[in-house]
Scaffold this motif. Structure first.
Motif, short mmCIF file in Angstrom:
data_model
loop_
_atom_site.label_atom_id
_atom_site.label_comp_id
_atom_site.label_asym_id
_atom_site.label_seq_id
_atom_site.Cartn_x
_atom_site.Cartn_y
_atom_site.Cartn_z
N GLN A 128 1.08 -1.22 0.03
CA GLN A 128 0.03 -0.01 0.00
C GLN A 128 0.86 1.31 -0.26
O GLN A 128 0.70 2.17 -0.62
N LYS A 131 -7.83 -4.88 -5.29
CA LYS A 131 -9.20 -4.64 -5.81
C LYS A 131 -9.94 -3.01 -5.69
O LYS A 131 -10.39 -2.68 -6.79
N GLN A 132 -9.49 -2.69 -4.36
CA GLN A 132 -9.87 -1.15 -4.44
C GLN A 132 -9.13 -0.13 -5.01
O GLN A 132 -9.79 0.84 -5.46
N THR A 133 -8.14 -0.46 -5.44
CA THR A 133 -7.26 0.55 -6.30
C THR A 133 -7.17 0.09 -7.88
O THR A 133 -6.66 0.97 -8.54
N GLY A 134 -7.99 -0.77 -8.24
CA GLY A 134 -8.06 -1.32 -9.64
C GLY A 134 -6.71 -1.93 -10.29
O GLY A 134 -6.57 -1.77 -11.34
N SER A 171 -5.29 -8.36 -10.12
CA SER A 171 -4.82 -9.24 -9.24
C SER A 171 -5.16 -10.67 -9.16
O SER A 171 -5.98 -11.00 -9.89
N LEU A 196 -7.41 -7.28 -1.56
CA LEU A 196 -8.40 -6.33 -1.25
C LEU A 196 -8.18 -4.84 -1.84
O LEU A 196 -8.74 -4.23 -2.34
N ILE A 197 -6.76 -4.50 -1.30
CA ILE A 197 -6.26 -3.44 -1.73
C ILE A 197 -6.12 -3.34 -3.14
O ILE A 197 -6.44 -2.25 -3.74
N SER A 252 0.62 3.97 -2.80
CA SER A 252 0.35 5.39 -2.75
C SER A 252 1.49 6.24 -3.29
O SER A 252 1.34 7.33 -3.75
N ASN A 297 0.95 6.61 -6.63
CA ASN A 297 -0.25 7.45 -7.00
C ASN A 297 0.00 8.81 -6.84
O ASN A 297 -0.60 9.80 -7.62
#
Ligand code: GRF
Length: 203
Positions: free
Chosen positions: A17, A49-52, A55, A46-47, A21, A24
């Motif tokens: 993450q 998927k959330q950040t597109g 995976s 999960l991260i 970040s 990004n």
């Protein structure tokens, strides 16, 4: 050039993450292109998927034959044009095909000053318990190249942290993890900028 980053992770993915970040925000001139986890319930997936970020859950469950698992991991990295592979809390040894194709381009982060407090079973809170039990005055973070052994590849960079008299394994773990996040981003930045040349690290 190391512009496309691929991650292999097993658990929370907090180091991953931190790197995502930094990509990004533009701090790192790189792009996370794929996340692979051997744990279908990992925070890392999960991260992703959330950040597109594409995976994949690839494990002995999805690929019981080890050579096929190796090939699936390698194909995921190649098809997402990965230049630099980052093991961020990945609890498995990589297969021969992946190690050969990405030789010198796979890095791991370890929450202690290697070669101390490492090897199979030496992960998570156990590392910090071992550091305290050994009466160390300092601990830290190591980033190293990955080979076919746990925590044994050539060291790329280390960051030292003093151990305080009232430290517990938990307090140490928190302090080391915080340092890991910054140090991983900083070190990847140096690799991308060519300040650290992975092909010059003795393997
Ligand atoms: C980190 O302490 C890393 O050094 C080790 O596994 C842990 C992963 O933590 N290899 P997270 O999943 O990045 O939060």
């Amino acid at each position: 050039m190391y512009t496309n980053l691929g991650f292999l992770t097993s658990h929370n993915g907090s180091n991953m993450q931190a790197v995502i970040s930094a990509c990004n925000s533009g701090l790192l001139k790189a792009k996370p292109t794929v996340v692979i986890s051997n744990n279908s319930n990992s925070g890392a997936l999960l991260i992703a998927k959330q950040t597109g970020i594409p995976s994949f859950h690839l494990s002995t469950k999805t690929h019981p034959i080890s050579d096929e698992l190796d090939l699936a991991i390698l194909n995921a990295l190649i098809s997402h044009k990965v230049d630099l592979v980052i093991l961020a809390g990945y609890m498995r040894i990589l297969g021969k095909r992946t190690l050969t194709r990405y030789q010198g381009k796979i890095i791991n982060i370890h929450p202690a000053l290697l070669p101390k407090h490492s090897g199979p079973g030496m992960y998570g809170i156990r590392v910090h318990q071992a550091v305290l039990a050994a009466g160390e005055k300092e601990t830290g973070v190591t980033i190293h190249l990955v080979d076919s052994d746990y925590d044994r590849g050539a060291i790329i960079a280390q960051s030292t942290i003093a151990i305080l008299p009232d430290d517990t394994a938990e307090s140490l773990s928190n302090r080391v993890l915080e340092r890991e996040h910054n140090f991983l981003v900083e070190t990847i930045g140096k690799i991308i900028a060519g300040e650290i040349k992975l092909n010059k690290i003795n393997q």
